[in-house]
Design a protein around this motif. Structure first.
Motif, PDB file in Angstrom:
ATOM      1  N   ALA A  75       0.842  -1.202   0.000  1.00 24.56           N
ATOM      2  CA  ALA A  75       0.000   0.000   0.000  1.00 24.56           C
ATOM      3  C   ALA A  75       0.871   1.244   0.000  1.00 24.56           C
ATOM      4  CB  ALA A  75      -0.926   0.019   1.211  1.00 24.56           C
ATOM      5  N   ASP A  76       0.436   2.246  -0.756  1.00 22.18           N
ATOM      6  CA  ASP A  76       1.113   3.540  -0.787  1.00 22.18           C
ATOM      7  C   ASP A  76       0.361   4.531   0.106  1.00 22.18           C
ATOM      8  OD1 ASP A  76       2.960   2.592  -2.576  1.00 22.18           O
ATOM      9  OD2 ASP A  76       1.957   3.425  -4.346  1.00 22.18           O
ATOM     10  N   ILE A  77       1.107   5.210   0.943  1.00 21.16           N
ATOM     11  CA  ILE A  77       0.510   6.187   1.858  1.00 21.16           C
ATOM     12  C   ILE A  77       1.093   7.561   1.540  1.00 21.16           C
ATOM     13  CG2 ILE A  77       0.263   6.881   4.270  1.00 21.16           C
ATOM     14  CD1 ILE A  77       0.500   3.857   4.944  1.00 21.16           C
ATOM     15  N   TRP A  78       0.209   8.503   1.269  1.00 25.08           N
ATOM     16  CA  TRP A  78       0.649   9.833   0.855  1.00 25.08           C
ATOM     17  C   TRP A  78       1.341  10.565   1.993  1.00 25.08           C
ATOM     18  CZ3 TRP A  78      -3.109  12.935  -2.735  1.00 25.08           C
ATOM     19  CH2 TRP A  78      -3.362  12.181  -3.899  1.00 25.08           C
ATOM     20  N   TRP A  79       2.326  11.393   1.607  1.00 21.50           N
ATOM     21  CA  TRP A  79       2.985  12.254   2.583  1.00 21.50           C
ATOM     22  C   TRP A  79       2.175  13.513   2.878  1.00 21.50           C
ATOM     23  CZ3 TRP A  79       5.803  10.572   6.045  1.00 21.50           C
ATOM     24  CH2 TRP A  79       6.869   9.688   5.843  1.00 21.50           C
ATOM     25  N   LEU A  80       1.109  13.721   2.171  1.00 23.12           N
ATOM     26  CA  LEU A  80       0.248  14.867   2.461  1.00 23.12           C
ATOM     27  C   LEU A  80      -0.632  14.541   3.669  1.00 23.12           C
ATOM     28  CD1 LEU A  80      -0.857  17.671   1.618  1.00 23.12           C
ATOM     29  CD2 LEU A  80      -2.533  16.445   0.197  1.00 23.12           C
ATOM     30  N   ALA A  81      -0.426  15.244   4.769  1.00 22.94           N
ATOM     31  CA  ALA A  81      -1.237  15.025   5.970  1.00 22.94           C
ATOM     32  C   ALA A  81      -2.620  15.640   5.743  1.00 22.94           C
ATOM     33  CB  ALA A  81      -0.562  15.650   7.185  1.00 22.94           C
ATOM     34  N   PRO A  82      -3.689  14.890   5.934  1.00 23.16           N
ATOM     35  CA  PRO A  82      -5.031  15.383   5.613  1.00 23.16           C
ATOM     36  C   PRO A  82      -5.500  16.517   6.526  1.00 23.16           C
ATOM     37  CG  PRO A  82      -5.003  12.984   5.796  1.00 23.16           C
ATOM     38  CD  PRO A  82      -3.709  13.476   6.360  1.00 23.16           C
ATOM     39  N   ARG A  83      -5.901  17.604   5.912  1.00 24.08           N
ATOM     40  CA  ARG A  83      -6.581  18.663   6.651  1.00 24.08           C
ATOM     41  C   ARG A  83      -8.090  18.455   6.605  1.00 24.08           C
ATOM     42  NH1 ARG A  83      -3.417  24.187   4.673  1.00 24.08           N
ATOM     43  NH2 ARG A  83      -1.347  23.613   5.449  1.00 24.08           N
ATOM     44  N   ARG A  84      -8.524  17.699   5.605  1.00 29.67           N
ATOM     45  CA  ARG A  84      -9.945  17.405   5.434  1.00 29.67           C
ATOM     46  C   ARG A  84     -10.115  15.924   5.129  1.00 29.67           C
ATOM     47  NH1 ARG A  84     -11.645  20.405   0.323  1.00 29.67           N
ATOM     48  NH2 ARG A  84     -13.524  19.146   0.703  1.00 29.67           N
ATOM     49  N   LEU A  85     -11.218  15.361   5.579  1.00 25.61           N
ATOM     50  CA  LEU A  85     -11.553  13.981   5.246  1.00 25.61           C
ATOM     51  C   LEU A  85     -12.939  13.911   4.594  1.00 25.61           C
ATOM     52  CD1 LEU A  85     -10.209  12.105   8.390  1.00 25.61           C
ATOM     53  CD2 LEU A  85      -9.230  12.104   6.088  1.00 25.61           C
ATOM     54  N   ASP A  86     -13.287  15.026   3.928  1.00 22.65           N
ATOM     55  CA  ASP A  86     -14.554  15.067   3.206  1.00 22.65           C
ATOM     56  C   ASP A  86     -14.327  15.445   1.746  1.00 22.65           C
ATOM     57  OD1 ASP A  86     -13.796  17.689   3.562  1.00 22.65           O
ATOM     58  OD2 ASP A  86     -15.763  18.391   4.286  1.00 22.65           O
ATOM     59  N   LEU A  87     -13.162  15.055   1.205  1.00 23.91           N
ATOM     60  CA  LEU A  87     -12.872  15.350  -0.194  1.00 23.91           C
ATOM     61  C   LEU A  87     -13.862  14.622  -1.099  1.00 23.91           C
ATOM     62  CD1 LEU A  87      -8.976  14.961  -0.289  1.00 23.91           C
ATOM     63  CD2 LEU A  87     -10.283  17.089  -0.105  1.00 23.91           C
ATOM     64  N   SER A  88     -14.321  15.293  -2.135  1.00 23.53           N
ATOM     65  CA  SER A  88     -15.203  14.662  -3.108  1.00 23.53           C
ATOM     66  C   SER A  88     -14.385  13.716  -3.987  1.00 23.53           C
ATOM     67  CB  SER A  88     -15.870  15.727  -3.980  1.00 23.53           C
ATOM     68  OG  SER A  88     -14.889  16.366  -4.798  1.00 23.53           O
ATOM     69  N   VAL A  89     -15.081  12.896  -4.756  1.00 27.03           N
ATOM     70  CA  VAL A  89     -14.399  11.991  -5.690  1.00 27.03           C
ATOM     71  C   VAL A  89     -13.545  12.802  -6.665  1.00 27.03           C
ATOM     72  CG1 VAL A  89     -14.738  10.349  -7.571  1.00 27.03           C
ATOM     73  CG2 VAL A  89     -16.127  10.179  -5.490  1.00 27.03           C
ATOM     74  N   LYS A  90     -14.079  13.911  -7.156  1.00 30.80           N
ATOM     75  CA  LYS A  90     -13.341  14.745  -8.105  1.00 30.80           C
ATOM     76  C   LYS A  90     -12.103  15.348  -7.451  1.00 30.80           C
ATOM     77  CE  LYS A  90     -13.851  18.615 -11.325  1.00 30.80           C
ATOM     78  NZ  LYS A  90     -14.794  19.636 -11.886  1.00 30.80           N
ATOM     79  N   GLU A  91     -12.244  15.822  -6.225  1.00 31.32           N
ATOM     80  CA  GLU A  91     -11.094  16.406  -5.531  1.00 31.32           C
ATOM     81  C   GLU A  91      -9.997  15.373  -5.327  1.00 31.32           C
ATOM     82  OE1 GLU A  91     -12.626  19.925  -2.603  1.00 31.32           O
ATOM     83  OE2 GLU A  91     -13.430  17.921  -2.192  1.00 31.32           O
ATOM     84  N   ARG A  92     -10.380  14.135  -5.066  1.00 32.00           N
ATOM     85  CA  ARG A  92      -9.386  13.079  -4.855  1.00 32.00           C
ATOM     86  C   ARG A  92      -8.630  12.730  -6.130  1.00 32.00           C
ATOM     87  NH1 ARG A  92     -12.515   8.844  -0.815  1.00 32.00           N
ATOM     88  NH2 ARG A  92     -14.363  10.158  -0.777  1.00 32.00           N
ATOM     89  N   GLU A  93      -9.232  13.054  -7.278  1.00 35.66           N
ATOM     90  CA  GLU A  93      -8.549  12.830  -8.551  1.00 35.66           C
ATOM     91  C   GLU A  93      -7.546  13.948  -8.850  1.00 35.66           C
ATOM     92  OE1 GLU A  93      -8.784  10.166 -10.525  1.00 35.66           O
ATOM     93  OE2 GLU A  93     -10.240   9.265  -9.160  1.00 35.66           O
ATOM     94  N   ASN A  94      -7.829  15.143  -8.364  1.00 31.58           N
ATOM     95  CA  ASN A  94      -7.043  16.312  -8.752  1.00 31.58           C
ATOM     96  C   ASN A  94      -5.991  16.740  -7.729  1.00 31.58           C
ATOM     97  OD1 ASN A  94      -8.458  16.592 -11.191  1.00 31.58           O
ATOM     98  ND2 ASN A  94     -10.112  17.696 -10.170  1.00 31.58           N
TER      99      ASN A  94
END
Length: 281
Positions: free
Chosen positions: A107-126
């Motif tokens: 599994a790959d885990i992003w180094w970007l620490a989440p400020r939000r956990l309500d990202l839309s599907v589109k936001e998760r693509e971009n």
């Protein structure tokens, strides 16, 4: 089926097999029965790039990621974790990207620490992750800090984890403050090219997984029984970046794909049980 490209067949399936969970073959040449889907969003995580359909893993992997995301939130790593690719619904070679991630234990885990956990599907693509390694590959960026180091230590200290791939600059930075007591988990932190915006966790074959191939050499062998803070580590910021005209021995590469590329594998190149995985309802 034997002569068909495996990545085309596995890439076309959108649901796991209805079989008991089982990693089959090796991390870079195999498939996976009975995978489960990491929920797209949870209290302390979000799965990213949903269009890829790669948020499926062995039950042990999904449980590990959920627990790690909870620990991340507790240490102040944003609100938890943004989780990248795990595996396709039935594992197997992919049409793009990874050589490994084929048996549901990567599994790959992003180094970007989440400020939000309500990202839309589109936001998760971009949205994109952030680099932890400088452009010249020799040092960490300003994004690195104690919480990032703590997150890696928590992950590597888990007995389910076999090894974690990071940019060499990260391991070098961690070695600067390493203690003797850190050896057992620090030797799991392995330098590999191309891991500047995420770290890659690889779990051990679960107990009783008779069709799963344990990776060799072990991290203890690769580290010569130490913590890996040695000349083989410094190779990544010396000879790797500026190859000597003559000589210069590359350290053992523990995440290298086999000679035949994964996108060239036919079904005949995979364990025979992978045909049953594809044929299962």
């Amino acid at each position: 089926m034997a002569d068909q490209l495996a990545n085309k067949l596995f890439g076309a399936v959108d649901a796991p097999s209805r079989q008991d969970s089982m990693p089959i073959g090796s991390y870079a040449r195999g498939c996976a029965a009975g995978l489960v889907e990491l929920p797209q969003t949870g209290p302390t995580w979000q799965a990213m790039r949903l269009s890829r359909g790669r948020n499926f893993g062995q039950p042990v992997m999904v449980n590990f990621l959920i627990e790690l995301s909870q620990a991340a939130a507790q240490i102040g790593w944003g609100q938890g974790l943004y989780i990248g690719d795990i595996s396709q619904p039935r594992g197997g070679p992919m049409t793009s990207g990874h050589a490994s991630h084929q048996i549901g234990l990567d599994a790959d885990i992003w180094w970007l620490a989440p400020r939000r956990l309500d990202l839309s599907v589109k936001e998760r693509e971009n949205i994109s992750s952030i680099p932890m390694r400088s452009a010249d590959q020799r040092s960490v960026t300003e994004n690195w800090g104690p919480r990032a180091a703590a997150l890696l230590k928590i992950a590597a200290s888990d007995p389910r984890v076999d090894r974690i791939f990071v940019a060499a600059a990260i391991k070098i930075e961690m070695c600067k403050t390493a203690k003797r007591s850190d050896k057992k988990w620090l030797q799991k932190i392995r330098p590999v090219a191309g891991h500047d915006t995420h770290f890659h966790v690889r779990l051990k074959c679960p107990k009783g997984a008779r069709l799963c191939e344990t990776q060799k050499p072990t991290v203890a062998d690769l580290s010569n029984g130490g913590d890996g803070c040695d000349d083989t580590l410094m190779w990544w910021v010396t000879d790797y970046l500026n190859p000597p005209k003559k000589g210069g021995k590359k350290p053992k590469e523990d995440d290298a794909p086999r000679k035949k590329g994964p996108r060239e594998f036919t079904m005949a190149d995979l364990p025979k049980q992978c045909r049953d995985v594809l044929a299962s309802d």
